[in-house]
Design an enzyme around this catalytic site. Sequence first.
Site, PDB file in Angstrom:
ATOM      1  CG  PHE A  76     100.219   8.363   0.033  1.00 20.05           C
ATOM      2  CD1 PHE A  76      99.518   7.627  -0.368  1.00 20.05           C
ATOM      3  CD2 PHE A  76     100.259   8.822   1.558  1.00 20.05           C
ATOM      4  CE1 PHE A  76      98.171   7.851   0.205  1.00 20.05           C
ATOM      5  CE2 PHE A  76      98.649   8.783   1.842  1.00 20.05           C
ATOM      6  CZ  PHE A  76      97.821   8.001   1.521  1.00 20.05           C
ATOM      7  CG  ASP A 101      96.508  12.501   8.293  1.00 21.78           C
ATOM      8  OD1 ASP A 101      96.040  12.515   9.595  1.00 21.78           O
ATOM      9  OD2 ASP A 101      97.700  11.928   7.921  1.00 21.78           O
TER      10      ASP A 101
END
Length: 669
Positions: free
Chosen positions: A350, A464
């Site tokens: 990201f 995650d």
Amino acid sequence: MAMVSSRFVFLVSICILVSQAIAQPDFLYSFCLDDKGNYTSNSTYKTNLKQVLSSLSSNTEIDYGFYNFSYGKSPDKVYSLGLCRGDAKPDICRSCLNNATNLLPLLCPNQKEAIGWYDYCMLRYSFRDIFGIMEDSPSFYMWNPFNVSANYDQFSQDLRTLLDSQRGQAAKGGSLRKFAAGNATAPNFQTLYSLVQCTPDLSAQDCSDCLAGAMGYIPKCCDGKRGGRVIRPSCNFRFEVYHFYANASSPSLSPVPSVSPPASNNTPAAKGKESNKSRTVIVVVPIISFVVLIIISFCIYLRVRKPREKPQSESVDEISSVESLQLGFGTIKAATDDFSDANKLGEGGFGVVYKGKLSDGQVIAVKRLSKNSSQGDLEFKNEVLLLAKLQHRYLVRLLGFCLEGIERLLIYEFVPNGSLDNFIFDPIKCVQLDWARRYKIIGGIARGLLYLHEESRLRIIHRDLKASNILLDFEMNPKISDFGMARLFELDQSEGSTSKIVGTYGYMALEYAMHGQFSVKSDVFSFGVLVLEIISGRKNSSFQSGENIEDLLSYAWKNWKQGIVSNLVDPTLKAGLTTEIMRCIHIGLLCVQENVVDRPTMASVVLMLNSYSITLPIPSKPTFFMNSGTESNICLQLEHDSRVTESNPQSSSVKASINEVSITELSPR
């Protein structure tokens, strides 16, 4: 004007009654559950509520302390439940319930569901059937202000043994009472007293599970304290180093609810040299009540005189609060030396993470998000505010943000020792993690997940969890990071589904990888994989094992079945091989079971890690992700760190960063 004045006097009188009731020394806490629906002052529901509470408080035939009544017809039927502490005498029990039936409707004047606790009793009512159903929220905990002076580990072990024994006794109780109290010898010639209790309409298993979950809160609420209690709708327990039950007097404790801030947080009263504190509390409480009464009365008066204005949207209030977290782009640019490569810590899915230093000397980690985000400014600020409220010692802390033009920056605390995978998978650095440190890391990750799943004001599924997303601070304490793929659940939501699979293969549970179904048990699976990696020092990817190529779960299961789990342990730990390591392997295998229902919750995991008196169930065969020829295989055959994101559904290798953190996808399902 006369009508307004009389109404004002009436409302002030109600405030006085409520203030006096709350000031009673045995009142603990109450919850008005607004999200469960409301009723009006002249409704059938209110009439039924009055009837059922009257029946409960006026009953003199019941002498065992448990009352359950219902009245009316659906949808206005009211269910009520009263439970007195197991050692309370009938007259004290009835007096407590009478106070509760008068107070709770005043505290929650139009909520269809409410629950209130006194020291000797609990009262709850609802529009839904609550009989025989184990519920663990809303809940709160309290603690004794004084710490255990010495031999903390032995004190904790003695406490666990005592509570586990009483949990079994209470669960075996009949339909009239599920209660146990007793004492045990503690270090330094102390006597440890405790009691546990469930509502007797629960099954033995539900009672045991409820208490086990409540005891999982001990590390959070009462770690190192001489006393504490955890209170849930269906069960509760308390422990002290003085004799507090059988109507003995006891000092007050500080309540902390798990779903909303406490009404007060007074310094607890004590005995002996601390008697001055007791007098302070006695003086302060009436003053606070009087001030609160004046404020409430003034607000009521304004409300009576002035037509009610349309409330502003919640987002306006949130934005005004979040502004305090905002930092200027110039400040961050200077802190990172214009985002120089020398300060680059790493790169994730990201954005890029940089190390920075503010003008006051504070070292920070700055996540510069990708510029192709379609998220609006309002949504970004709201999500930052939610992230900022996730405060826990085992989560990486968000310090602030920057929003300027197309730039979106997240500022986190800097965690100096990098990520866990840099240690456990490195043949040189792994020796720095002896078993004591690894066990501490496992316990910290478990507590961090428990906070996300059950203890925070939100319910977060991380999705995650892996070694590269566990950061280590100066003292090698773990901190869960990278919430870029997390999902926000409603408090009563248990599972969700998606057509976009995100996360890292090898850590994904079967039901999520194959069908997109995720829940808290998906994170439990990832935790189990992580535990086995920490113990073995091996990644959960294909590796050579003799003549076979298999993944870590397959290898662990095969050795478990053959009774030679020592093969699984990192060679650097062989000298310190203990039953504690074996127990953690057992817990790890329980977490990665293929059947979602068979996996424990994180509350149970925390309890299993902290109590050796709990017998662990036998695990079933886990999900094997690599092609090792077993019946339960799914042949993904992907690299260990092949990560899939919603913006990039194709697998790609992602380089782990030291502070790989990102903004949460907080979208309820």
